[in-house]
Design a protein around this motif. Structure first.
Motif, PDB file in Angstrom:
ATOM      1  N   PHE A  56    -108.846  56.093 125.950  1.00 45.72           N
ATOM      2  CA  PHE A  56    -110.127  56.022 125.707  1.00 45.72           C
ATOM      3  C   PHE A  56    -110.209  57.293 125.991  1.00 45.72           C
ATOM      4  O   PHE A  56    -110.330  57.887 127.274  1.00 45.72           O
ATOM      5  CB  PHE A  56    -110.745  55.288 126.780  1.00 45.72           C
ATOM      6  CG  PHE A  56    -112.173  55.336 126.367  1.00 45.72           C
ATOM      7  CD1 PHE A  56    -112.938  54.156 125.553  1.00 45.72           C
ATOM      8  CD2 PHE A  56    -113.378  55.490 126.659  1.00 45.72           C
ATOM      9  CE1 PHE A  56    -114.177  53.444 125.373  1.00 45.72           C
ATOM     10  CE2 PHE A  56    -114.477  55.756 126.841  1.00 45.72           C
ATOM     11  CZ  PHE A  56    -114.788  54.674 125.833  1.00 45.72           C
ATOM     12  N   ASP A 115    -106.320  56.716 130.446  1.00 49.87           N
ATOM     13  CA  ASP A 115    -104.919  56.078 129.997  1.00 49.87           C
ATOM     14  C   ASP A 115    -104.575  54.875 130.428  1.00 49.87           C
ATOM     15  O   ASP A 115    -104.904  54.711 131.292  1.00 49.87           O
ATOM     16  CB  ASP A 115    -103.023  56.677 130.168  1.00 49.87           C
ATOM     17  CG  ASP A 115    -103.645  57.377 129.004  1.00 49.87           C
ATOM     18  OD1 ASP A 115    -104.733  58.530 128.260  1.00 49.87           O
ATOM     19  OD2 ASP A 115    -102.528  58.649 129.182  1.00 49.87           O
ATOM     20  N   ASN A 158    -105.666  50.699 119.772  1.00 44.00           N
ATOM     21  CA  ASN A 158    -105.770  49.368 121.330  1.00 44.00           C
ATOM     22  C   ASN A 158    -106.491  48.611 121.645  1.00 44.00           C
ATOM     23  O   ASN A 158    -106.646  47.910 122.820  1.00 44.00           O
ATOM     24  CB  ASN A 158    -107.606  50.632 121.852  1.00 44.00           C
ATOM     25  CG  ASN A 158    -107.092  52.308 121.824  1.00 44.00           C
ATOM     26  OD1 ASN A 158    -106.439  52.547 122.051  1.00 44.00           O
ATOM     27  ND2 ASN A 158    -108.445  53.666 121.757  1.00 44.00           N
ATOM     28  N   TYR A 159    -106.708  47.653 120.407  1.00 42.80           N
ATOM     29  CA  TYR A 159    -107.542  46.462 120.423  1.00 42.80           C
ATOM     30  C   TYR A 159    -106.254  45.306 120.981  1.00 42.80           C
ATOM     31  O   TYR A 159    -106.020  44.415 121.261  1.00 42.80           O
ATOM     32  CB  TYR A 159    -107.509  45.817 119.091  1.00 42.80           C
ATOM     33  CG  TYR A 159    -106.019  45.779 117.751  1.00 42.80           C
ATOM     34  CD1 TYR A 159    -105.632  44.672 117.672  1.00 42.80           C
ATOM     35  CD2 TYR A 159    -106.298  46.542 117.274  1.00 42.80           C
ATOM     36  CE1 TYR A 159    -104.858  44.742 116.880  1.00 42.80           C
ATOM     37  CE2 TYR A 159    -104.606  47.059 116.303  1.00 42.80           C
ATOM     38  CZ  TYR A 159    -104.484  46.151 116.450  1.00 42.80           C
ATOM     39  OH  TYR A 159    -103.550  45.617 114.774  1.00 42.80           O
ATOM     40  N   PHE A 204    -113.619  51.468 121.586  1.00 41.76           N
ATOM     41  CA  PHE A 204    -112.070  51.327 122.007  1.00 41.76           C
ATOM     42  C   PHE A 204    -111.830  49.979 120.936  1.00 41.76           C
ATOM     43  O   PHE A 204    -110.218  50.344 120.590  1.00 41.76           O
ATOM     44  CB  PHE A 204    -112.502  50.680 123.416  1.00 41.76           C
ATOM     45  CG  PHE A 204    -110.789  50.599 123.636  1.00 41.76           C
ATOM     46  CD1 PHE A 204    -110.548  51.453 124.440  1.00 41.76           C
ATOM     47  CD2 PHE A 204    -110.179  49.414 123.763  1.00 41.76           C
ATOM     48  CE1 PHE A 204    -109.225  51.392 125.036  1.00 41.76           C
ATOM     49  CE2 PHE A 204    -109.584  49.285 124.339  1.00 41.76           C
ATOM     50  CZ  PHE A 204    -108.563  50.259 124.748  1.00 41.76           C
ATOM     51  N   TYR A 251    -104.810  46.079 123.592  1.00 35.84           N
ATOM     52  CA  TYR A 251    -104.977  46.342 125.156  1.00 35.84           C
ATOM     53  C   TYR A 251    -105.398  45.143 125.118  1.00 35.84           C
ATOM     54  O   TYR A 251    -105.397  44.774 126.433  1.00 35.84           O
ATOM     55  CB  TYR A 251    -104.846  47.820 125.071  1.00 35.84           C
ATOM     56  CG  TYR A 251    -105.386  47.444 126.751  1.00 35.84           C
ATOM     57  CD1 TYR A 251    -104.217  48.102 128.216  1.00 35.84           C
ATOM     58  CD2 TYR A 251    -106.234  47.575 127.467  1.00 35.84           C
ATOM     59  CE1 TYR A 251    -104.718  47.733 129.177  1.00 35.84           C
ATOM     60  CE2 TYR A 251    -107.141  47.188 128.664  1.00 35.84           C
ATOM     61  CZ  TYR A 251    -105.891  47.928 129.588  1.00 35.84           C
ATOM     62  OH  TYR A 251    -106.496  47.397 130.772  1.00 35.84           O
ATOM     63  N   THR A 252    -106.660  45.231 124.410  1.00 29.66           N
ATOM     64  CA  THR A 252    -107.812  44.591 124.697  1.00 29.66           C
ATOM     65  C   THR A 252    -107.062  42.729 124.654  1.00 29.66           C
ATOM     66  O   THR A 252    -107.388  42.010 125.827  1.00 29.66           O
ATOM     67  CB  THR A 252    -109.261  44.172 124.140  1.00 29.66           C
ATOM     68  OG1 THR A 252    -109.963  45.911 124.252  1.00 29.66           O
ATOM     69  CG2 THR A 252    -109.717  43.490 124.488  1.00 29.66           C
ATOM     70  N   ALA A 308    -103.129  53.381 125.717  1.00 31.03           N
ATOM     71  CA  ALA A 308    -104.220  52.742 125.291  1.00 31.03           C
ATOM     72  C   ALA A 308    -104.977  53.794 125.864  1.00 31.03           C
ATOM     73  O   ALA A 308    -104.754  54.169 126.650  1.00 31.03           O
ATOM     74  CB  ALA A 308    -105.267  51.259 125.439  1.00 31.03           C
ATOM     75  N   LYS A 353    -110.670  51.758 117.416  1.00 31.51           N
ATOM     76  CA  LYS A 353    -109.761  53.411 117.590  1.00 31.51           C
ATOM     77  C   LYS A 353    -108.396  52.777 117.488  1.00 31.51           C
ATOM     78  O   LYS A 353    -107.469  52.248 118.513  1.00 31.51           O
ATOM     79  CB  LYS A 353    -110.106  53.325 118.773  1.00 31.51           C
ATOM     80  CG  LYS A 353    -109.647  55.447 118.669  1.00 31.51           C
ATOM     81  CD  LYS A 353    -109.838  56.150 119.519  1.00 31.51           C
ATOM     82  CE  LYS A 353    -109.133  57.562 119.804  1.00 31.51           C
ATOM     83  NZ  LYS A 353    -109.606  58.362 118.315  1.00 31.51           N
ATOM     84  N   VAL A 388    -113.075  48.841 127.708  1.00 32.02           N
ATOM     85  CA  VAL A 388    -111.889  48.747 126.366  1.00 32.02           C
ATOM     86  C   VAL A 388    -112.665  47.239 125.508  1.00 32.02           C
ATOM     87  O   VAL A 388    -111.812  46.910 124.980  1.00 32.02           O
ATOM     88  CB  VAL A 388    -110.927  48.397 127.523  1.00 32.02           C
ATOM     89  CG1 VAL A 388    -110.277  49.172 128.534  1.00 32.02           C
ATOM     90  CG2 VAL A 388    -111.162  46.471 128.025  1.00 32.02           C
TER      91      VAL A 388
END
Length: 401
Positions: free
Chosen positions: A157, A141, A220-221, A214, A223-224, A155, A217, A209
Motif C-alpha cells: 500500500f 508491505d 493486492n486483492y 488497494f 492479500y485481502t 502486498a 491495485k 486493505v
C-alpha cells in the motif's frame, strides 16, 4: 436604477462567470479521506470489496447500520461480527456484550489503526505507528506468517496512510498471524488472534486493505482474500455503524455543494442576493422615527388622588387604605395570612420582620384604635402613618406606600 449600479452589477456578473469557468475547468482533486463506507467509490471507500464479497457470499453477509449493543440485544445472532475503520472504539457496556458474545463461540474481526483503551486493556495489547525517515512516507508491505498463505511478494500500500502495528501482545494467549514492514526490513506484527471463551477475536491494524484503491491495485486483492480465510464459515455481520464516512446525505444542500458547478452557481446566487440587498436597501431606506416608550404615571396618579383626600379632610379613608396596604405588604413580603390577627400571628410577624413583639403589639393596638374611630383627625392619621412606616423599615424593607 442608477447607471453606476448597473455598471457595478455587470462587472460583478462577468467576474463570477470567469471565476466559475476557471473553477470548473480545473481537474477535480482525488478525495483521499478514509471513508471505508460500503457505498463509497472514493479510493478509501470499500464499495469494490463489499460488492465482490456480497456477490460471492449472498445472504451470508448482512449489513448492520445499528450499534453492536442494540443489535446483540435485539436478536440471537451467531457468526462473525466484521469491523473495519480508521478507529474502532466501544464503551464498557458495549464491549462487555461483544466479549460475552465471543465467549459463546462467535468471532469478532476488527481492523483499525486505533482501538479503544478498554479493549487494549482487556487483551493486554498495545499499538504504535511510525513514519519512515526516508521520504517521510508511511507506505508499507503486508504479508502473513503462515507459509500456506504467505505471498511470494508482499502486498504493497503505497499511499500516505497511518502504518500501525502491535508493540505489545500476550505471547502466551495470542497468535501472530500477519506482519507489516518496509522494503523487506524487520517485520512488525499487525494481525493477531486471541482466544476468548469458546470464540476468538481477530485484530488487524491495516483497514486500508479493504479499500477500493488497494483492491484494484495489481494483485493486492489476494492479500485481502487470504485475510478473510481466517474467518470461520457461517454468517458474517458487516458493521456499517462505526464508519468515518457516511452512507446517506446528512444535508439538503449535499447535492449542491458536492458538485463543483452547482456549488459555484449556488454561491453566485447568494452573492447576487447580498449585492441586491445592499444597493436596493441603500436606495430605498428611510429614516425611522423615534417613538418614546410610554411613561409610568402611577406616581403622579397616586399624588393626585392623595391630594384629593387631603383637601376633603377624608383622613379616616386614607388611614384605612394605609392599613390595607400594610396588610398586603405583610402577605407579600412575609407570607403570613392577615385574616386572623392573634398572638401567634404577631409572634410570627415580629420574628420575620426583625421587630420586637412589644413594638408589634403596640402597632396593632394603634391600628385597632384607628379603625374603631370613625372620624379620625389629621394628627391621628399622621401618627398611624409614622407607626406603620417605622415598623416596615426597621429590617431594611423598601417601597413605602
Amino acid at each position: 436604477m442608477h447607471r453606476t449600479y448597473k455598471f457595478a452589477i455587470a462587472i460583478f456578473v462577468l467576474v463570477v462567470i470567469v471565476l466559475t469557468w476557471l473553477e470548473t475547468s480545473v481537474k477535480e482533486e482525488i478525495n483521499w479521506n478514509p471513508s471505508y463506507t460500503h457505498s463509497d467509490e472514493i479510493p478509501l471507500g470499500s464499495k469494490v470489496f463489499y460488492e465482490s464479497w456480497k456477490r460471492t457470499s449472498g445472504d451470508s453477509l448482512e449489513l448492520l447500520k445499528i450499534p453492536p449493543y442494540e443489535f446483540l440485544n435485539s436478536e440471537e445472532a451467531k457468526g462473525t461480527y466484521f469491523f473495519f475503520n480508521k478507529g474502532v472504539g466501544f464503551d464498557d457496556d458495549e464491549l462487555d456484550h461483544l466479549l460475552n458474545w465471543i465467549a459463546e463461540g462467535n468471532t469478532v474481526f476488527i481492523s483499525a489503526h486505533n482501538y479503544s483503551q478498554n479493549l487494549k486493556d482487556t487483551l493486554n495489547i498495545e499499538t504504535g505507528s511510525e513514519i519512515d525517515v526516508d521520504g517521510f512516507t508511511e507506505a508499507q508491505d503486508l504479508n502473513f506468517y503462515n507459509p500456506n498463505i504467505k505471498q511470494k511478494d508482499d502486498a504493497v500500500f503505497d499511499k500516505q496512510v497511518t502504518k500501525s502495528f502491535f508493540t505489545e501482545i500476550d505471547t502466551l494467549n495470542h497468535t501472530a498471524l500477519g506482519f507489516t514492514r518496509k522494503d523487506k526490513l524487520l517485520p512488525k506484527v499487525n494481525f493477531i488472534r486471541a482466544e476468548f471463551g469458546e470464540g476468538a477475536i481477530l485484530l488487524h491494524t491495516a483497514p486500508q486493505v479493504f479499500s477500493n484503491y488497494f483492491m484494484l491495485k495489481e494483485d493486492n486483492y489476494k492479500y485481502t482474500g487470504n485475510l478473510l480465510a481466517y474467518l470461520p464459515a457461517g454468517k458474517v455481520y458487516w458493521d456499517a455503524y462505526y464508519k468515518s464516512g457516511k452512507s446517506f446525505y446528512s444535508s439538503s444542500l449535499y447535492i449542491l455543494l458536492n458538485n463543483r458547478s452547482l456549488k459555484w452557481a449556488y454561491y453566485a446566487v447568494l452573492l447576487c442576493i447580498v449585492l441586491y440587498i445592499i444597493f436596493e436597501g441603500k436606495r430605498k431606506q428611510r429614516a425611522i422615527p423615534v417613538i418614546d416608550p410610554p411613561k409610568n404615571r402611577s406616581y403622579e396618579y397616586t399624588g393626585i388622588v392623595s391630594s384629593l383626600y387631603l383637601e376633603q379632610n377624608r383622613f379616616q379613608e386614607l388611614g384605612n387604605k394605609k392599613i390595607a396596604l400594610f396588610l398586603e405588604f405583610i402577605r407579600r413580603e412575609y407570607r403570613l395570612q392577615t385574616s386572623k390577627i392573634d398572638a401567634e400571628f404577631k409572634q410570627d410577624l415580629a420574628a420575620k420582620s426583625s421587630n420586637s413583639l412589644e413594638a408589634t403589639n403596640e402597632l396593632f393596638k394603634k391600628i385597632e384604635s384607628f379603625q374603631k374611630n370613625k372620624n379620625s383627625s389629621k394628627q391621628e392619621f399622621l401618627e398611624l402613618s409614622t407607626y406603620i412606616n417605622h415598623y416596615k423599615f426597621t429590617d431594611g424593607k423598601s417601597g413605602a406606600t
